[in-house]
Design an enzyme around this catalytic site. Sequence first.
Site, PDB file in Angstrom:
ATOM      1  N   TRP A 152       9.014   4.451  66.744  1.00 20.59           N
ATOM      2  CA  TRP A 152       9.848   3.489  67.480  1.00 20.59           C
ATOM      3  C   TRP A 152      11.281   3.954  67.620  1.00 20.59           C
ATOM      4  O   TRP A 152      12.024   3.421  68.419  1.00 20.59           O
ATOM      5  CB  TRP A 152       9.802   2.124  66.805  1.00 20.59           C
ATOM      6  CG  TRP A 152      10.486   2.093  65.472  1.00 20.59           C
ATOM      7  CD1 TRP A 152      10.100   2.733  64.348  1.00 20.59           C
ATOM      8  CD2 TRP A 152      11.685   1.396  65.142  1.00 20.59           C
ATOM      9  NE1 TRP A 152      10.972   2.478  63.330  1.00 20.59           N
ATOM     10  CE2 TRP A 152      11.953   1.659  63.778  1.00 20.59           C
ATOM     11  CE3 TRP A 152      12.551   0.563  65.854  1.00 20.59           C
ATOM     12  CZ2 TRP A 152      13.062   1.132  63.121  1.00 20.59           C
ATOM     13  CZ3 TRP A 152      13.648   0.036  65.193  1.00 20.59           C
ATOM     14  CH2 TRP A 152      13.903   0.330  63.840  1.00 20.59           C
ATOM     15  N   ASP A 153      11.682   4.972  66.851  1.00 16.67           N
ATOM     16  CA  ASP A 153      13.073   5.425  66.963  1.00 16.67           C
ATOM     17  C   ASP A 153      13.344   6.095  68.305  1.00 16.67           C
ATOM     18  O   ASP A 153      14.493   6.298  68.672  1.00 16.67           O
ATOM     19  CB  ASP A 153      13.507   6.312  65.796  1.00 16.67           C
ATOM     20  CG  ASP A 153      12.373   6.885  64.982  1.00 16.67           C
ATOM     21  OD1 ASP A 153      11.242   6.873  65.488  1.00 16.67           O
ATOM     22  OD2 ASP A 153      12.616   7.357  63.874  1.00 16.67           O
TER      23      ASP A 153
ATOM     24  N   LYS B 160      14.802  -1.029  52.345  1.00 16.21           N
ATOM     25  CA  LYS B 160      14.793   0.404  52.662  1.00 16.21           C
ATOM     26  C   LYS B 160      15.821   0.699  53.752  1.00 16.21           C
ATOM     27  O   LYS B 160      16.512   1.705  53.717  1.00 16.21           O
ATOM     28  CB  LYS B 160      13.383   0.768  53.131  1.00 16.21           C
ATOM     29  CG  LYS B 160      13.150   2.218  53.469  1.00 16.21           C
ATOM     30  CD  LYS B 160      11.684   2.424  53.891  1.00 16.21           C
ATOM     31  CE  LYS B 160      11.424   3.828  54.387  1.00 16.21           C
ATOM     32  NZ  LYS B 160      10.041   4.006  54.863  1.00 16.21           N
ATOM     33  N   GLN B 161      15.852  -0.170  54.730  1.00 18.98           N
ATOM     34  CA  GLN B 161      16.851  -0.062  55.790  1.00 18.98           C
ATOM     35  C   GLN B 161      17.132  -1.479  56.268  1.00 18.98           C
ATOM     36  O   GLN B 161      16.309  -2.367  56.098  1.00 18.98           O
ATOM     37  CB  GLN B 161      16.360   0.826  56.922  1.00 18.98           C
ATOM     38  CG  GLN B 161      15.160   0.290  57.683  1.00 18.98           C
ATOM     39  CD  GLN B 161      14.740   1.275  58.761  1.00 18.98           C
ATOM     40  OE1 GLN B 161      14.105   2.270  58.496  1.00 18.98           O
ATOM     41  NE2 GLN B 161      15.091   0.999  59.987  1.00 18.98           N
TER      42      GLN B 161
ATOM     43  N   GLU C 260      10.616  -1.246  55.610  1.00 17.28           N
ATOM     44  CA  GLU C 260       9.243  -1.103  55.102  1.00 17.28           C
ATOM     45  C   GLU C 260       9.120  -1.405  53.607  1.00 17.28           C
ATOM     46  O   GLU C 260       8.100  -1.119  53.006  1.00 17.28           O
ATOM     47  CB  GLU C 260       8.728   0.300  55.430  1.00 17.28           C
ATOM     48  CG  GLU C 260       8.611   0.502  56.934  1.00 17.28           C
ATOM     49  CD  GLU C 260       8.089   1.872  57.336  1.00 17.28           C
ATOM     50  OE1 GLU C 260       8.318   2.840  56.593  1.00 17.28           O
ATOM     51  OE2 GLU C 260       7.446   1.967  58.400  1.00 17.28           O
TER      52      GLU C 260
END
Lengths: 761, 761
Positions: free
Chosen positions: A355-356, A593-594, A482
């Site tokens: 998706w990036d 995680k992000q 995630e």
Amino acid sequence: MAKIADLYYQVSPWKVSEVGFDSSRNEVSESIFSLGNEYLGVRGYFEEGYGSASLLGSYFNGVYENSVKEHEAQYKGIIKRSHFMVNAVDWLSTKIELEGERLDLADANITEFYRELDFKTGQLKRSFVWTTLGGKRIKISLVRFLHMESVYYSYQKLEFEALNFQGEIQVELGLDFATIHQSEMSNFWTEEIKEATASGGAIIGKTLTTQQQIFSGFEIKTSAALSSEIIERDKFIGRKLNVKLEEGKTVYIHKYITNIVDKQQTDLDLLWQRGLKSLEDQLAEGYDNAVTLQKSYWSDVWQKYDIEIAGDDLNQQGIRYCIFQMQQTYHGQNPENNIGAKGLTGEAYGGHAFWDTETSCLPFYLLTNLKAARNLLEFRYATLEQARQRAKELDCQGACYPIATLNGNEASALWQHASLQFQPSTGVAYGIWHYVNVSQDQAFVFEHGVEMLIEISRFLASRGDWSPKGQFGFYGVMGPDEFQMMVNHNAYTNYMAKKTFEYTLEVVNQIKQTAPERYRSLQKELALSDEEQQNWQNCAENTLLIVDEAGLIEQHDGFFDLPHVAINEIPVEEFPLYNHWSYDRIYRNDMIKQPDVLMFQFLHNQDFSDQSKKVNYEFYEPKTIHESSLSPSVHSILAAELGKKEEAYDFFGFATRMDLDNYNRNTREGLHTTSIAAAWMNIVYGFGGVRTDGDRLVMAPMIPPKWQSYRFTITYQDQLIEVLVGQESSQFRVIDGKDVLIKLYGKDYHVNQTTLELPMI
Amino acid sequence: MAKIADLYYQVSPWKVSEVGFDSSRNEVSESIFSLGNEYLGVRGYFEEGYGSASLLGSYFNGVYENSVKEHEAQYKGIIKRSHFMVNAVDWLSTKIELEGERLDLADANITEFYRELDFKTGQLKRSFVWTTLGGKRIKISLVRFLHMESVYYSYQKLEFEALNFQGEIQVELGLDFATIHQSEMSNFWTEEIKEATASGGAIIGKTLTTQQQIFSGFEIKTSAALSSEIIERDKFIGRKLNVKLEEGKTVYIHKYITNIVDKQQTDLDLLWQRGLKSLEDQLAEGYDNAVTLQKSYWSDVWQKYDIEIAGDDLNQQGIRYCIFQMQQTYHGQNPENNIGAKGLTGEAYGGHAFWDTETSCLPFYLLTNLKAARNLLEFRYATLEQARQRAKELDCQGACYPIATLNGNEASALWQHASLQFQPSTGVAYGIWHYVNVSQDQAFVFEHGVEMLIEISRFLASRGDWSPKGQFGFYGVMGPDEFQMMVNHNAYTNYMAKKTFEYTLEVVNQIKQTAPERYRSLQKELALSDEEQQNWQNCAENTLLIVDEAGLIEQHDGFFDLPHVAINEIPVEEFPLYNHWSYDRIYRNDMIKQPDVLMFQFLHNQDFSDQSKKVNYEFYEPKTIHESSLSPSVHSILAAELGKKEEAYDFFGFATRMDLDNYNRNTREGLHTTSIAAAWMNIVYGFGGVRTDGDRLVMAPMIPPKWQSYRFTITYQDQLIEVLVGQESSQFRVIDGKDVLIKLYGKDYHVNQTTLELPMI
């Protein structure tokens, strides 16, 4: 975080170079010295063979194979077989023998080793002096490059200079389809045709299950007439040359290689003829012309996309390396291509696009190369049917874009990702919106964009659900973060879905108003109904975003009630957590995680107040461990916006040099290509304060205290704009094109070819 | 639910019989006609071979193999290799040939087929008339049974009567280790020794990786002297007999089989001698004596555990079949044994024991056979070390009991079950508490029980966590309801953990008070500290159970906010949902597989008010789809308690005849052994209103309107108690033993050998 630079290569503004060979870094260097031209990529492996740890990788964009093993998919929606970008022909295949000793840098007596990758020429050069067991000394230089425009053409040059003898050296040059794909420990090619040519040879290989074909042909030109014999082995064709050397004199060999990918199972003879013709054309153009064209190509690139940093040599080299590798990986040459997580530089992540592409890479292209940006979206349009199929597998309607893919089909066999993460779908919708917002390309959105938007909205409306209180949102999902698996009302997923519905309705309404014919075709072909639009409206209006009075957004329903983990107290040796913690342990506390919330506050930046961004930044930042390489960039960009200069610079830290300094200690697997894009965003969107999510271009440059100045150029719509930022003031100018309305530090200006200078705020 | 009876076998109170052979039901019949004696089990396959769909299965309790494939465990805590109860020696191996035609019921011309399994003798009998292609008619009868006490001994009898000819029939009888384990499509045995004996043969087989050995020997006795020759094939030894037949006369053959399992890698010669000696003893006892002993064994069983139902022939047969199969599967012969989900009747679920051992099966043994109950707990004690190891793999302290196991190690490779479900651990603690509550066996709990309790509490305290508000509970778990994955504060897990802490502290305090020496040994050997006990106290006091004003308990934090699914509107053809729905779709709504809240309200029945049970029953019942076969029984039991007679009877419906009528259409894989236990509970705990979770025995019988009366006997501590329930009154009496204090319909009575009659309430 414990991410520490392993500074090794020479620091220089326009190249990466290595003085003396460090065998322990061989695989890292293979990644660093990768070449690519979007059509194909080749790692910087030693073409003459290397008898120690090495990943001999040669990849062609979109050439893939299916996994050997079929997974036992016990449940619906879990894929049975994955696919991956397959290691293809080693078109650099070389053997060098002197006095019966075969050159192998793993054990040869080598001095004066030097290697460089030049950002201005795109050439990888290597030279060294080899002393044989018998005491003969020879200087060997090797060059390779890929044609950036005539993408079929590749070049290899070998140069020999006998330093203390005269005699013969044996050189075998060829094309080898017997390469091993390491992660599956198999070769995936059959040999179809193989024949000698005038002064070279050619071969067609075919993948085992996907039946994709590659024609590979080579011709040799040398500085001196010499004899050669044809060499054939299984899946290999080459020529063995006896090169006569005289002491102090240099002999060179040019190897011209043409590689042609055929995914259509074209008749072998036709492909063969086409390959030979191409090889002939390549020879006709000649080596020196190709070199010249390369220089001019790269000069043009730097003219348009360069970033100059005064006062920071490391980041200067780092950001140019990033731009260079982005350009090599993808520049919109072919809408069938996409951007793998490792580009064309390794096997890791199977070469898959994630998706990036839309969220991290697309902004780079939006401001440098609109055609490339559009092509990335055309890739999604071309794979809409696969996304429809995937939605069906998930018992949903519309189209669900895969979490990982090369061909549009889902490639991830992990249901907890493939069946729970929808940022690829909302990412495509966001990409369309972002692209159209910048490009004003109405034709695209009216034709292709709207179909994707409708199908994505359909998917989201069917996958989402309603709480007993009448709130719409997503249950049992995993957002980009995630570390929070199977949650309800993930704020990222909910918010991006809401924006997708709204944009879809906006586009559909525009079409209804301005292109009634097209509207009717959508009604007919896609069965678009008023009820469905009403439903999307309803979903969008009732999408739940849990926000407290202070503007703090809860990452998901219940996140605030999770047990706390003091992430700074986690011992360094426990990272990466996936390798050291019990799998389930990662998913049950407030560690992330992000940052999902910060991510959509960046993507839809102008939807949120400074206060909201500040509250959320300050809440989520201490909970984030950045196991995603994209995470620090988002933090850096928002920190810059919030005036947190030190933090902005600290988070920027390793982005530009992530691979050059092997921060994650896994560069040997390939480059972090999509993080490279984030590094660019970090400067342009972060320090430059560029925003492209509103109705006009926004900039509000700041400058890290350690820099004297920096300069970047972007192409906004058709205008090439230069921004020069110093410690005292910023300068803005249109280099090429019309006036542009830009909001600078919160105020609108018409920027034109005369430099506009504004004091720093 | 759409579970419909497939009524096929003859209805009879003391047997299951089949008149005429239905080949389409062959595999179902193989399961139904299974024999077992806890030591070993054998499916009701046709020993003479069957040329169509069949699962030739012969299993020995605790004899297992490791999976062929090692899983790629990407993450910590996910097992790499599973293990399973392995198909072992076919000790019934038989071939019958007449005039060169081999008997095979898949295509032979067969008439007068009859088969029965007799609950009073434990014998499986079969007879039929075979007409050969040449027109010869022969009546063949076969009998098999397993010795219930001398568990090594098994018996086979063959009887032949020529109906229209005289001549010879060839019969090969033997022992075959070349069996295929179907789910892995492999044989897992090597042949170690093989030799002829006086009138039979013997063989030792060894499993490939676990190195477990089985001695199998046979001897043949016949009604007439006849010649035989020894037959050897790979992993096979047998004898071929020529049996002379005279028209109208019956000839029989007895085959005595001794099977001895050796898990200790005993010296082969020793094992061989031991086996031969056993075979000799078996021969000495003789066939008829064994038959007599069997009858007496089963008579004793029925004396103690029988349930009589007047006015419901189907359930009468069903419940006796359940009791018969429970006894065959497990009766506490050996603490190394446990109860597989399919008992010893098939390969499904790998022969693994699950958490239902303690929650579903244990109650049966608590009221029929306390030694068996204790042995089930000794199995857990013997595998405490493996549970400790498992806790470590999960980054936790103490001991975590596996979700599925044969040898104490985790056998489930699905992390979403093995790493998230803790009902096996709380189930063991519950089992200890329940057993001690009924048995008052203080020695057990002071010695073995307390160690398990301490280690389980340790595990729970380390796996649980604290909310920011100071509430203790479990994050990222799946309760018994497997349709709600990765939730926080699952009420079942929280409540059972709280009870575990409390009981552990209670036991530890008792020991501290009454057995200071033992307490010191716990302090020393298990490092039990005051701080740790304080922590458990703290956890127990602060465990979160989310309850609203009406007493409704939320199944997990957020359950009430989940989207609603109208389960009655799900089309019948979509069941089972695991096969028809996208995997993720199951986990994101308010549909439940089995009722977690009702489950612990049953287990700790007297902790909850009638009002609370009613509110929760009425809320959760309509949301439950009963994809667990245990679910209807819990509903039935609570419905009975709540006076919902109709519902109690409806949910009871298929429990007793689940396999006889193949309700789930998967009986061919083996019997639903642990559901069988639930059927028994359904009558005793459900209609009988028996409760054993308080300080005295409780009963409050009701009777379904359709029944005239029912009678059951239980052994409470040492007293054999009879309960006879009619439509008007219930009678209670101690058949054997002292007076028992029983709370009957809410009031205490001393029940003795004089019948106490109470009117129905």
